[in-house]
Each structure stands twice: as C-alpha cells, then as structure tokens.
Write an enzyme that holds these catalytic residues in place. Structure first.
Site, PDB file in Angstrom:
ATOM      1  N   HIS A 186       0.822  -1.210   0.000  1.00 43.22           N
ATOM      2  CA  HIS A 186       0.000   0.000   0.000  1.00 43.22           C
ATOM      3  C   HIS A 186       0.855   1.257   0.000  1.00 43.22           C
ATOM      4  O   HIS A 186       0.577   2.220  -0.709  1.00 43.22           O
ATOM      5  CB  HIS A 186      -0.895   0.021   1.244  1.00 43.22           C
ATOM      6  CG  HIS A 186      -1.978  -0.999   1.184  1.00 43.22           C
ATOM      7  ND1 HIS A 186      -2.588  -1.498   2.291  1.00 43.22           N
ATOM      8  CD2 HIS A 186      -2.553  -1.609   0.129  1.00 43.22           C
ATOM      9  CE1 HIS A 186      -3.504  -2.371   1.920  1.00 43.22           C
ATOM     10  NE2 HIS A 186      -3.488  -2.459   0.620  1.00 43.22           N
ATOM     11  N   ARG A 293       0.348 -11.363 -15.987  1.00 43.03           N
ATOM     12  CA  ARG A 293       1.205 -12.554 -15.874  1.00 43.03           C
ATOM     13  C   ARG A 293       0.727 -13.368 -14.666  1.00 43.03           C
ATOM     14  O   ARG A 293       1.172 -13.149 -13.544  1.00 43.03           O
ATOM     15  CB  ARG A 293       2.657 -12.146 -15.655  1.00 43.03           C
ATOM     16  CG  ARG A 293       3.328 -11.488 -16.847  1.00 43.03           C
ATOM     17  CD  ARG A 293       4.792 -11.187 -16.510  1.00 43.03           C
ATOM     18  NE  ARG A 293       5.596 -10.949 -17.679  1.00 43.03           N
ATOM     19  CZ  ARG A 293       5.930  -9.725 -18.120  1.00 43.03           C
ATOM     20  NH1 ARG A 293       5.527  -8.652 -17.491  1.00 43.03           N
ATOM     21  NH2 ARG A 293       6.697  -9.611 -19.195  1.00 43.03           N
ATOM     22  N   ARG A 329      -3.221 -13.837 -19.188  1.00 41.57           N
ATOM     23  CA  ARG A 329      -2.431 -14.912 -19.819  1.00 41.57           C
ATOM     24  C   ARG A 329      -2.510 -16.153 -18.939  1.00 41.57           C
ATOM     25  O   ARG A 329      -2.325 -16.066 -17.722  1.00 41.57           O
ATOM     26  CB  ARG A 329      -0.988 -14.462 -19.967  1.00 41.57           C
ATOM     27  CG  ARG A 329      -0.115 -15.564 -20.539  1.00 41.57           C
ATOM     28  CD  ARG A 329       1.265 -15.067 -20.831  1.00 41.57           C
ATOM     29  NE  ARG A 329       2.052 -14.874 -19.632  1.00 41.57           N
ATOM     30  CZ  ARG A 329       3.292 -14.371 -19.641  1.00 41.57           C
ATOM     31  NH1 ARG A 329       3.839 -13.984 -20.778  1.00 41.57           N
ATOM     32  NH2 ARG A 329       3.965 -14.236 -18.533  1.00 41.57           N
ATOM     33  N   GLU A 428       5.518 -15.359 -29.417  1.00 38.15           N
ATOM     34  CA  GLU A 428       6.802 -15.213 -28.712  1.00 38.15           C
ATOM     35  C   GLU A 428       7.775 -16.325 -29.082  1.00 38.15           C
ATOM     36  O   GLU A 428       8.825 -16.474 -28.467  1.00 38.15           O
ATOM     37  CB  GLU A 428       6.586 -15.134 -27.194  1.00 38.15           C
ATOM     38  CG  GLU A 428       5.765 -16.248 -26.601  1.00 38.15           C
ATOM     39  CD  GLU A 428       5.585 -16.104 -25.094  1.00 38.15           C
ATOM     40  OE1 GLU A 428       6.252 -15.275 -24.457  1.00 38.15           O
ATOM     41  OE2 GLU A 428       4.777 -16.875 -24.546  1.00 38.15           O
ATOM     42  N   ASN A 451      10.218 -10.373 -25.432  1.00 36.90           N
ATOM     43  CA  ASN A 451      11.231 -10.869 -24.486  1.00 36.90           C
ATOM     44  C   ASN A 451      11.642 -12.290 -24.876  1.00 36.90           C
ATOM     45  O   ASN A 451      12.823 -12.631 -24.884  1.00 36.90           O
ATOM     46  CB  ASN A 451      10.685 -10.871 -23.051  1.00 36.90           C
ATOM     47  CG  ASN A 451      10.153  -9.522 -22.647  1.00 36.90           C
ATOM     48  OD1 ASN A 451      10.433  -8.527 -23.294  1.00 36.90           O
ATOM     49  ND2 ASN A 451       9.369  -9.477 -21.587  1.00 36.90           N
ATOM     50  N   ASP A 452      10.638 -13.113 -25.176  1.00 35.36           N
ATOM     51  CA  ASP A 452      10.952 -14.477 -25.595  1.00 35.36           C
ATOM     52  C   ASP A 452      11.211 -14.569 -27.093  1.00 35.36           C
ATOM     53  O   ASP A 452      12.052 -15.349 -27.527  1.00 35.36           O
ATOM     54  CB  ASP A 452       9.814 -15.430 -25.206  1.00 35.36           C
ATOM     55  CG  ASP A 452       9.943 -15.858 -23.757  1.00 35.36           C
ATOM     56  OD1 ASP A 452      11.075 -16.160 -23.335  1.00 35.36           O
ATOM     57  OD2 ASP A 452       8.928 -15.873 -23.042  1.00 35.36           O
ATOM     58  N   ARG A 462      17.573 -15.635 -22.785  1.00 40.28           N
ATOM     59  CA  ARG A 462      17.443 -14.214 -22.417  1.00 40.28           C
ATOM     60  C   ARG A 462      18.160 -13.861 -21.119  1.00 40.28           C
ATOM     61  O   ARG A 462      18.413 -12.695 -20.843  1.00 40.28           O
ATOM     62  CB  ARG A 462      15.968 -13.805 -22.375  1.00 40.28           C
ATOM     63  CG  ARG A 462      15.154 -14.338 -21.220  1.00 40.28           C
ATOM     64  CD  ARG A 462      13.663 -14.247 -21.532  1.00 40.28           C
ATOM     65  NE  ARG A 462      12.913 -13.435 -20.583  1.00 40.28           N
ATOM     66  CZ  ARG A 462      11.582 -13.339 -20.564  1.00 40.28           C
ATOM     67  NH1 ARG A 462      10.864 -13.997 -21.447  1.00 40.28           N
ATOM     68  NH2 ARG A 462      10.971 -12.605 -19.682  1.00 40.28           N
ATOM     69  N   CYS A 499       3.479  -6.888 -25.930  1.00 41.91           N
ATOM     70  CA  CYS A 499       3.566  -6.782 -24.471  1.00 41.91           C
ATOM     71  C   CYS A 499       4.982  -7.048 -23.968  1.00 41.91           C
ATOM     72  O   CYS A 499       5.233  -7.013 -22.771  1.00 41.91           O
ATOM     73  CB  CYS A 499       2.559  -7.711 -23.791  1.00 41.91           C
ATOM     74  SG  CYS A 499       2.786  -9.435 -24.219  1.00 41.91           S
TER      75      CYS A 499
HETATM   76  C1  PEP Z   1       7.506 -11.887 -23.509  1.00 43.53           C
HETATM   77  O1  PEP Z   1       8.037 -12.996 -23.659  1.00 43.53           O
HETATM   78  O2  PEP Z   1       7.788 -10.896 -24.210  1.00 43.53           O
HETATM   79  C2  PEP Z   1       6.499 -11.688 -22.476  1.00 43.53           C
HETATM   80  C3  PEP Z   1       5.814 -10.559 -22.390  1.00 43.53           C
HETATM   81  O3  PEP Z   1       6.320 -12.672 -21.577  1.00 43.53           O
HETATM   82  P1  PEP Z   1       7.291 -12.919 -20.321  1.00 43.53           P
HETATM   83  O4  PEP Z   1       8.262 -11.768 -20.251  1.00 43.53           O
HETATM   84  O5  PEP Z   1       6.400 -13.032 -19.158  1.00 43.53           O
HETATM   85  O6  PEP Z   1       7.922 -14.214 -20.694  1.00 43.53           O
HETATM   86 MG    MG Z   2       7.234 -14.769 -22.685  1.00 42.43          MG
END
Ligand code: PEP
Ligand code: MG
Length: 566
Positions: A186, A293, A329, A428, A451-452, A462, A499
């Site tokens: 909070h 997530r 997700r 991804e 990201n993936d 990564r 995302c």
């Molecule tokens: C991604 O892979 O870009 C993604 C948003 O998922 P996460 O980072 O949770 O793997």
């Molecule tokens: Mg991902």
C-alpha cells in the site's frame, strides 16, 4: 549507500524524520464495571473511524478514489460486527478493553497471515494497523505527527502503514524509506500516487539513518545515501531537476488519448503481475491491461491456488479496471519461471521443454481450474484470455477446446460468464511468427512477446550474459518476425499488440507505428513516456525511418541509425 526496492521514481534530498514505534505495552486489568469499559472501547473506535474518514476524504482529493479505498477499508475492519461482538464478550468476562481488542484482532491476524493468498495476507497487515491505532487511542499515546513534518522531510520507518501514509502532506515529504514492503504494498501505491520518491525494504534503515541528518532517496535506482558529500549533493540535485522537468512534461500526456502526430489512435495498456498492480495501471492512466502474468499468483507458495483464490484475484483486477480490457495470460511456467511444487523432472533445456501452454494442455485439471476462474471473473469486467508459448495450430485449437468445455460446465451450473470472451495468442516463438498467417485465422488477437521472441529467434537464452550481445530486438531477423506477425494480423482483421519490453523502447516506436501495431502494453511507469513517444511521429515519418531500418543489414547499424534520428 543503502540499497532497497525502487518503488516510486524520482530523487528526494532532505532531512530524515524517523518514525519510531512507541511501545503499546500495558498491564492488563480485570474490570468490574464492564458497561463503562465497553463504552470506552466504543468511543475509541468511533474516534478512530472519524479520524480515518477525514484521512480518506483528504486522500481522495490528493491521490484519488482507489487509494482512499485502502483507508476506508480500515473503517470496515473497526466496525466489523464479529469484532465488536467478540471483544464485548471478553470485556463482559472481565478483560479490559485493550486486552479484549488485542485478543480478538490477533485471531484475525493469525488466520489471515496463515493464508497463501497475498491479498488475504495483506488483510492481516490492515487489521494490525487498525489494532495499533485503536490501542494508541485507548492508551492515550501520542503518535508522531507525520502531517506536521516540515518541508523537505524524508520519512524513515520500519513499516509505513496505510494510516501513516494517509497523514502525508505531499508538499512536505520528499522521500520515503522503509525496512519492509515491495512494489505492490500500500505504501508503494500511495507513494507513487503522491509522486514521492520511495525506496522500500532497505535493511536496517531505521538504525543507520539518523533523525535530522541529510539523506538522498533515489526512487528510480532504489538507493539511499546517508549524509552525502557536496559532490553527491550536486550530482543528485542535477538528476532531480532533470527528472522533474521530464515528469512535468510527461504530465501533459495524462488523460489524453494515445495518438500519433498524424492522428492515428493507439491503445496503451499495462503489464501486471497481480491484481493490485491494476491500481498502478489506473494510476498511470493506462487504457487497460494487455498482459496479466498470472504465474505470480502461483509463485511463493507450496501448492496451486484454488479456483476461488484465482477467481477472486481476476475479479478484483477486473473491478479495479472498471470495464477497461484485462487480458489474462494462462499459466506461463517453466524456463526462467520455475515452480518447485510442480515436481517436474529436471530438463536439459528447460527453455525448450515442458512449459507454459505445453504443461497446461497435459495437466487438464490445473488448466481447467484456471480457465473456470477466468471465465467466472469475466462476468465482472472486460476480460480476454491469452495463451503463452504457442508454436503450432494444434495448441491453439486444444486450448480453445478446453475453454469450450469449461464454458459448457459453467452453463450447466448456471454460472454467468462472457459467452463471447476473446481468445488470443502470444507470438513469442519463431514458429508462431512464421505461422502467424495460419494462427490469425483462428485467434481473436495477437500479442507479440518480444522478451521471448528475441530469445527463440536468435537461439539465445534471455538470461545468459555470455550471449547477451545477440539478444536485441534490433536484430534484422527479429524485426522481420515482428513485421510479419503484424501484417498477418492485419490481413486477417485481428488486432496485434506488443507486451514485451520492446513496446516501451523509444527507438522501436516509429517501427511499430509503421508496421501497423495497434496496442502497446508496457510497465505502469512507462505509460506516459510511451504516449509521448508515439505523439512525436507522423505515420509518414515513421515509415521513412522504417524503410531505412529495413534496408540495413546488421543490428549494430540499425541501433546506431535509430539513435541518430530519434
Ligand atoms: C515476452 O516474452 O515478451 C512476455 C511478455 O512474456 P514474459 O516476459 O512473461 O515471458
Ligand atoms: Mg514470454
């Protein structure tokens, strides 16, 4: 230099005010005039409620409704009929008001603390806060008056309770440091809303920082500097000025639509990890949540969250968002997100192994429990479902079949849900990007998880620093994956969002505009800066930049070029 969790951006330089907890010890007495004792307790509760209502009113004006709700929740606790009944029973048995109140509150606290659910645990902290405040009133103990702290104060406390935060006068407090708490506590939410730099979970802060001494709080980096020298003061004053100017400029984008310089409109969403983050998504003026997530609900515990626990979490987020989209997700575990209680076999290549949608499709009970919770919550907001790590059409079809089967169950049980709930796919993996034309025919939307996608396209982990030189969204291969995905979405008339972290990279914005991305989902503090970045480019300017980028052949060239034009 002390380190902690950076929860509210900005730099604060000021004098330390230590909030030391006064002892609430008392000698329990046996009472005979129980009616007088009960009315003493009732008076203290009434006084507490009046004070808290005033604080809530003040908070509503300074930070908004949702922060004030944290405080009004405390009134609900103080007026709880069970609490009143049980404390009065104990007083009638001869206990004094202090000890009766403490005994009953402690029952609540131990029940709530034993829960695996973060939200219920948070309730324990709320009851503790209420108990202390009423005890203080009963014992006539004066609190440190945070509301009277002079200008340029840095508040330092073991824990900053919501009632303490409610006393803060925004103009006077330039920093907050605590020994407990995290991004979603909070105090963090309120610090962000008040735009006060804050660093939480700083070990031994109360012992190290001395009352009245000068300190620097860097809420962007999560550092606190005790008695800084002249050079440090100068360099942090400069940083403070720069951040201040940037923030002021960004504020002009609050409450505005997300549009390019040539007038095209975009959706700007947030990524969240728990329902309370939806508060931050609203605070930062996003247009909804593009990625919840959910795996965080499954972490730091020893067993799967129940359908009820999940339902409550999804419903809470949906209600906070008040009808704005909430893309949930489904469970994305494995790889960089291990979950010990799954009891999975150790894998040689966890990133290429039994994870995310693969695990869910083979563990029907777990998957269906989550889908039931999501569908039930869909009656309370604008919820969408998104599957992670899709690599082939069968996974999408099987996932959708499971949704259908859960819908059938719910209909039979006369439970309401959104019959038209949309089902989307995270792009991804390289496989998903390559078959985006196939997937787009059976998905309601795409969200590109860079990201993936970078990792799976470049065949580089990564999290592995030895290959991080390859891990870049500006690799021509990755840009082509993104471009293709968006084109396939457009051809099939489904929206495509992003995302992954790249959605907030200012150098990526013109490329994404030109490729035709329609939704950006970023971390809450990036919302206004992404809105600003988007506003800088006309479609034509973005297209010119993109054309040049797509003619370049290496990551280095692209990165260098973008840095010269943006
Ligand atoms: C991604 O892979 O870009 C993604 C948003 O998922 P996460 O980072 O949770 O793997
Ligand atoms: Mg991902």
């Amino acid at each position: 230099m002390l380190k902690g969790i950076a929860v509210s951006n900005g730099v604060g330089i000021g004098r330390v005010l230590l909030i030391e907890e006064k002892s609430l010890k008392y000698i329990p007495k046996t009472v005979t005039d129980t009616d007088t004792e009960i009315s003493r307790l009732q008076c203290a509760i009434a006084k507490f409620c009046r004070k808290t209502e005033k604080q809530a009113e003040a908070l509503k004006k300074t930070t908004g409704e949702s922060e004030a709700e944290i405080i009004t929740g405390h009134i609900g606790i103080a007026k709880d009929p069970f609490l009143a009944e049980e404390t009065e029973k104990l007083i009638k048995n001869g206990q004094c008001a202090e000890s009766a109140l403490e005994s009953v509150c402690d029952i609540f606290i131990s029940v709530f603390s034993a829960s695996d659910d973060d939200l219920t645990k948070q309730r324990a902290a709320d009851v503790r806060d209420v108990k202390k405040s009423i005890l203080r009133l009963l014992l006539g103990i004066e609190e440190v008056k945070i509301s009277e702290a002079p200008k340029g104060t840095i508040l330092v406390a073991k824990e900053l309770t919501p009632s303490m935060t409610a006393e803060i006068v925004k103009e006077n407090i330039v920093g907050i440091v605590t020994e407990t708490g995290s991004t979603t506590s909070h105090s963090a939410i309120i610090a962000r809303a008040l735009e006060i730099p804050a660093v939480l979970s700083v070990p031994n802060a109360v012992d190290i920082l001395k009352n009245g001494s000068t300190a620097i709080v860097d809420g962007s980096e999560g550092i606190v500097i005790n008695t800084p020298d002249a050079a440090m003061l100068e360099s942090f004053s400069l940083k403070r000025e720069t951040l201040f100017k940037e923030r002021k400029e960004l504020e002009t984008f609050r409450g505005k639509k997300t549009v390019s310089a040539s007038g095209e409109k975009y959706e700007l969403f947030c990524n969240i990890g728990n329902p309370d983050d939806a508060l931050a998504a609203m605070e930062y003026d996003s247009e909804g949540v593009g990625l919840f997530r959910t795996e965080f609900l499954f972490m730091n515990r020893t067993s799967f969250p129940t359908e009820k626990e999940q339902f409550e979490a999804y419903k809470r987020a949906a209600l906070i968002l008040k009808g704005k989209p909430l893309t949930i997700r489904t469970l994305d575990i494995g790889g960089d997100k291990p979950l010990p209680y799954l009891g999975l076999q150790k894998e040689e290549n966890p990133f290429l192994g039994f994870r995310a949608i693969r695990y869910c499709l083979k563990n029907e009970n777990i998957f269906k429990t989550q889908l039931r919770a999501i569908l039930r919550a869909s009656a309370f907001g604008n919820i969408k479902i998104m599957f992670p790590l899709i690599t082939c059409i069968d996974e999408l079809r099987e996932g959708k079949a499971q949704v259908e089967s859960v819908k059938k169950e719910l209909r039979a049980e006369h439970i309401t849900f959104d019959e038209n709930i949309e089902i989307g796919v995270m792009i991804e993996t390289a496989a998903a990007a390559v078959i985006a034309d196939i997937l787009a025919k059976e998905a309601d939307f795409f969200s590109i998880g860079t990201n993936d996608l970078i990792g799976y396209t470049m065949a580089c982990d990564r999290g592995n620093s030895s290959v991080s030189y390859l891990y870049s969204v500006f690799q021509p291969s990755v840009l082509r994956m993104i471009k293709r995905t968006i084109e396939c979405g457009q051809k099939n008339h489904i929206p495509v969002g992003m995302c992954g972290e790249a959605a907030a990279n200012p150098l990526m914005i013109p490329l994404l505009i030109s490729f035709g991305l329609t939704e950006f989902s970023v971390s809450a503090p990036s919302v206004l800066s992404v809105r600003k970045s988007i506003s800088k480019f006309t479609k034509q300017q973005a297209e010119e930049i993109t054309q040049n980028v797509m003619n370049l052949t290496s990551e280095k060239e692209i990165d260098e070029y973008l840095k010269t034009v943006i």
